[in-house]
Design an enzyme around this catalytic site. Structure first.
Site, PDB file in Angstrom:
ATOM      1  N   HIS A  61      -0.424   5.104   7.905  1.00  0.00           N
ATOM      2  CA  HIS A  61      -1.573   4.251   7.582  1.00  0.00           C
ATOM      3  C   HIS A  61      -1.592   3.075   8.545  1.00  0.00           C
ATOM      4  CE1 HIS A  61      -4.530   1.912   5.545  1.00  0.00           C
ATOM      5  NE2 HIS A  61      -3.670   0.935   5.331  1.00  0.00           N
ATOM      6  N   HIS A  72     -11.300  -1.241   6.580  1.00  0.00           N
ATOM      7  CA  HIS A  72      -9.867  -1.255   6.297  1.00  0.00           C
ATOM      8  C   HIS A  72      -9.070  -0.601   7.428  1.00  0.00           C
ATOM      9  CE1 HIS A  72      -6.542  -0.179   3.113  1.00  0.00           C
ATOM     10  NE2 HIS A  72      -6.050  -0.699   4.217  1.00  0.00           N
ATOM     11  N   GLU A 128       0.811  -1.216   0.000  1.00  0.00           N
ATOM     12  CA  GLU A 128       0.000   0.000   0.000  1.00  0.00           C
ATOM     13  C   GLU A 128       0.852   1.277   0.000  1.00  0.00           C
ATOM     14  OE1 GLU A 128      -4.264  -0.830   1.606  1.00  0.00           O
ATOM     15  OE2 GLU A 128      -2.861  -0.999   3.275  1.00  0.00           O
ATOM     16  N   HIS A 130      -4.428   0.007  10.831  1.00  0.00           N
ATOM     17  CA  HIS A 130      -5.701  -0.713  10.869  1.00  0.00           C
ATOM     18  C   HIS A 130      -6.198  -0.812  12.320  1.00  0.00           C
ATOM     19  CE1 HIS A 130      -4.167  -3.053   7.036  1.00  0.00           C
ATOM     20  NE2 HIS A 130      -4.432  -1.781   6.784  1.00  0.00           N
TER      21      HIS A 130
HETATM   22 ZN   LIG Z   1      -4.098  -1.002   4.837  1.00  0.00          ZN
END
Ligand SMILES: [Zn+2]
Length: 182
Positions: free
Chosen positions: A32, A100, A13, A34
């Protein structure tokens, strides 16, 4: 670009990061992750409500002014998806990603981290409030009264360096982890 050292590879990603950096010169840090409690809100489509004020004005400010939504659940693993995601977050500092996780984008790593911690804190309080009873949003008058405290976090600092208020709050979290940065 040199050869990638053995055993290392870019995360799939990486385009979340590269496309936001391309679109926003003022951004020096993209995170980023989760976090499960936040993801629960994207799954149920329940809003993260502004439930508190002085408890943590910064995360109140994020949910009021700085929180975007990305309604797709796939891996952002192509430049095209990276651009689609970058358009969704726009000029904001945080974006919920359905089923996500979240992404934050800010001037410094410390600020992007504090934004992520704030979203997680507010989501956790929303979750616990729903378990306990019916969450009540704070009043419009109190949101207006808290506005100066909300603005303080991002004020000042050289590009890429945390402002004084960000550095102060960051030291607090470093101490919690046992890491001292005096
Ligand atoms: Zn991710």
């Amino acid at each position: 670009m040199g050869a990638v050292p053995k055993g290392l590879r870019a995360p799939s990603e990486v385009f979340i990061h590269t496309e936001i950096y391309r679109a926003r010169p003022e951004v020096n840090a993209v995170l980023h992750m989760h976090p499960p409690t936040v993801v629960l809100f994207t799954i149920t489509n329940l809003p993260i409500l502004p439930l508190y004020g002085a408890y943590d004005p910064q995360s109140l400010g994020i949910v009021l002014n700085d929180l975007a939504n990305f309604d797709r659940s796939l891996l952002i693993n192509t430049p095209e998806l990276g651009r689609e995601f970058s358009a969704a977050i726009g000029r904001k500092r945080a974006c919920l990603m359905r089923g996500h996780g979240i992404t934050t984008a800010a001037d410094s790593i410390e600020e992007a981290s504090l934004v992520a911690l704030g979203v997680n804190e507010l989501a956790t309080m929303n979750y616990q409030a729903r378990l306990l009873g019916t969450p009540r949003e704070i009043s419009e008058d109190d949101r207006i009264a808290l506005a100066p405290a909300v603005k303080r976090l991002s004020a000042g600092g050289q590009p890429g360096e945390p402002s004084e208020s960000v550095a102060t709050e960051w030291r607090y979290y470093c101490r919690l982890t046992g890491e001292r940065r005096d």
